[in-house]
Motif scaffolding. Structure first.
Motif, PDB file in Angstrom:
ATOM      1  N   THR A  50      32.118  50.203  43.896  1.00 59.06           N
ATOM      2  CA  THR A  50      32.376  49.140  42.926  1.00 59.06           C
ATOM      3  C   THR A  50      32.196  47.757  43.539  1.00 59.06           C
ATOM      4  O   THR A  50      32.518  46.747  42.921  1.00 59.06           O
ATOM      5  CB  THR A  50      33.813  49.257  42.377  1.00 59.06           C
ATOM      6  N   VAL A 108      27.634  51.993  35.689  1.00 59.35           N
ATOM      7  CA  VAL A 108      28.015  53.367  35.309  1.00 59.35           C
ATOM      8  C   VAL A 108      28.321  54.183  36.560  1.00 59.35           C
ATOM      9  O   VAL A 108      27.513  54.261  37.488  1.00 59.35           O
ATOM     10  CB  VAL A 108      26.892  54.035  34.491  1.00 59.35           C
ATOM     11  N   ARG A 109      29.505  54.773  36.580  1.00 59.57           N
ATOM     12  CA  ARG A 109      29.934  55.652  37.677  1.00 59.57           C
ATOM     13  C   ARG A 109      30.648  56.844  37.062  1.00 59.57           C
ATOM     14  O   ARG A 109      31.792  56.753  36.648  1.00 59.57           O
ATOM     15  CB  ARG A 109      30.875  54.935  38.645  1.00 59.57           C
ATOM     16  N   ARG A 110      29.896  57.942  36.936  1.00 59.67           N
ATOM     17  CA  ARG A 110      30.422  59.149  36.296  1.00 59.67           C
ATOM     18  C   ARG A 110      30.877  58.824  34.877  1.00 59.67           C
ATOM     19  O   ARG A 110      30.036  58.471  34.047  1.00 59.67           O
ATOM     20  CB  ARG A 110      31.529  59.764  37.143  1.00 59.67           C
ATOM     21  N   ASP A 111      32.179  58.942  34.586  1.00 53.05           N
ATOM     22  CA  ASP A 111      32.656  58.674  33.232  1.00 53.05           C
ATOM     23  C   ASP A 111      33.250  57.264  33.110  1.00 53.05           C
ATOM     24  O   ASP A 111      33.961  56.970  32.150  1.00 53.05           O
ATOM     25  CB  ASP A 111      33.688  59.713  32.810  1.00 53.05           C
ATOM     26  N   GLU A 112      32.958  56.403  34.058  1.00 47.44           N
ATOM     27  CA  GLU A 112      33.462  55.039  34.028  1.00 47.44           C
ATOM     28  C   GLU A 112      32.297  54.048  34.023  1.00 47.44           C
ATOM     29  O   GLU A 112      31.173  54.399  34.382  1.00 47.44           O
ATOM     30  CB  GLU A 112      34.355  54.765  35.246  1.00 47.44           C
ATOM     31  N   PHE A 113      32.596  52.823  33.611  1.00 46.72           N
ATOM     32  CA  PHE A 113      31.588  51.761  33.671  1.00 46.72           C
ATOM     33  C   PHE A 113      32.315  50.429  33.758  1.00 46.72           C
ATOM     34  O   PHE A 113      33.504  50.316  33.438  1.00 46.72           O
ATOM     35  CB  PHE A 113      30.655  51.796  32.458  1.00 46.72           C
ATOM     36  N   ALA A 114      31.577  49.409  34.206  1.00 46.59           N
ATOM     37  CA  ALA A 114      32.188  48.089  34.411  1.00 46.59           C
ATOM     38  C   ALA A 114      32.279  47.297  33.113  1.00 46.59           C
ATOM     39  O   ALA A 114      33.296  46.661  32.831  1.00 46.59           O
ATOM     40  CB  ALA A 114      31.388  47.303  35.450  1.00 46.59           C
ATOM     41  N   ARG A 116      30.422  47.079  28.808  1.00 46.24           N
ATOM     42  CA  ARG A 116      29.452  47.474  27.786  1.00 46.24           C
ATOM     43  C   ARG A 116      29.090  46.222  27.014  1.00 46.24           C
ATOM     44  O   ARG A 116      29.948  45.577  26.421  1.00 46.24           O
ATOM     45  CB  ARG A 116      30.038  48.516  26.835  1.00 46.24           C
TER      46      ARG A 116
END
Length: 285
Positions: A50, A108-114, A116
């Motif tokens: 991150t 996007v990191r697996r099921d997370e994101f910074a 949208r």
């Protein structure tokens, strides 16, 4: 993958009118790399971090009723995302995707994101034409931007400036980043790409690519930090890719604003007097 009957050796071309004067020595230096034999640019590395700049690189997602698509994009200003122009067009109809279907999913990191972020409009290089089976000579125009509805809170990844362009030489190594379809929920990095030569105003590199990585940044280290030196357009073969270099999209970034909405034409006023002198809504007596 770019359409090509053979695997042509990239060769230097005379700089076109659209090139800035400061770009000419850069092209000359990089064109000399054409004679270097091909080699593996480095192992593909998964980025699971991150820390900047990785959250500012994300996926350009298209989610429509009849079609979906995925590419890579880079936040280069609070409301500007840089990507490949062909990512913004339906590859079957060759028409642009509806802007309301285009979204930038940052980090996007697996099921997370910074974040949208939704596109307010999209702009492409003036000479870009959506085609089936694009050729290598078309790559120089394969660049576009998303102008976002809202400003991002993430730190942008700056583009390579004319002042920094002088650092590029035959020993320069680049980092190619993208969300590949084979690993779409984590970005991947090729850490040491080289420019092998030029075709027209585009670069041929030894950064291997695949679907999903289009639009991703080609990063270079400068005294001021990482800068975006190019945009991934497409793979040429298993070991080479075509890049839109920084000097090819300077004009696009000069005024990155959505066009003013068209004002609907006002209906013509209907005369209340008929041609025969009587009121138009009054029957003759």
């Amino acid at each position: 993958m770019l359409a090509s009957a053979k695997k042509p050796r990239p060769k230097a071309a005379a700089p076109g009118r659209s090139l800035r004067r400061w770009a000419t020595p850069v092209i000359a230096a990089l064109a000399a790399l054409a004679a270097i034999p091909l080699s593996v640019a480095g192992d593909l590395t998964v980025i699971d971090s991150t820390e900047a700049p990785w959250p500012s690189i994300g996926r350009v997602n298209v989610g429509g009723y009849r079609s979906t698509s995925m590419c890579t994009g880079t936040l280069i200003a609070p409301r500007i995302v840089l990507t490949a122009a062909h990512c913004l067009f339906n590859k079957k109809s060759l028409k642009p995707f509806p802007v309301e279907d285009i979204h930038f999913i940052a980090g996007v990191r697996r099921d997370e994101f910074a974040e949208r972020l939704d596109a307010a409009c999209v702009l492409t290089a003036k000479a870009y034409v959506s085609r089936t089976g694009p050729k290598l000579r078309d790559v120089r125009n394969d660049v576009g931007i998303l102008v976002l509805e809202d400003a991002s809170s993430l730190p942008p990844v700056p583009v390579l400036s004319p002042a920094d362009a002088g650092i590029l030489n035959r020993d320069t190594r680049f980092r190619s980043v993208g969300y590949r379809r084979s690993r779409r929920f984590l970005p991947t990095l090729i850490p040491a790409c080289r420019v092998l030569g030029t075709v027209g105003e585009s670069w041929v590199t030894d950064c291997a690519s695949e679907s999903g990585a289009s639009g991703g940044p080609l990063l270079v280290e400068t005294p001021h930090g990482l800068r975006v030196a190019g945009v991934m357009s497409a793979s040429i073969d298993d070991t080479r890719s075509a890049i839109v270099p920084f000097f090819a999209w300077q004009e696009l970034l000069e005024n990155p604003m959505c066009p003013a909405p068209e004002t609907p034409a006002k209906p013509a006023l209907r005369s209340s007097i008929a041609d025969n002198g009587r009121p138009a809504n009054t029957a003759a007596r």
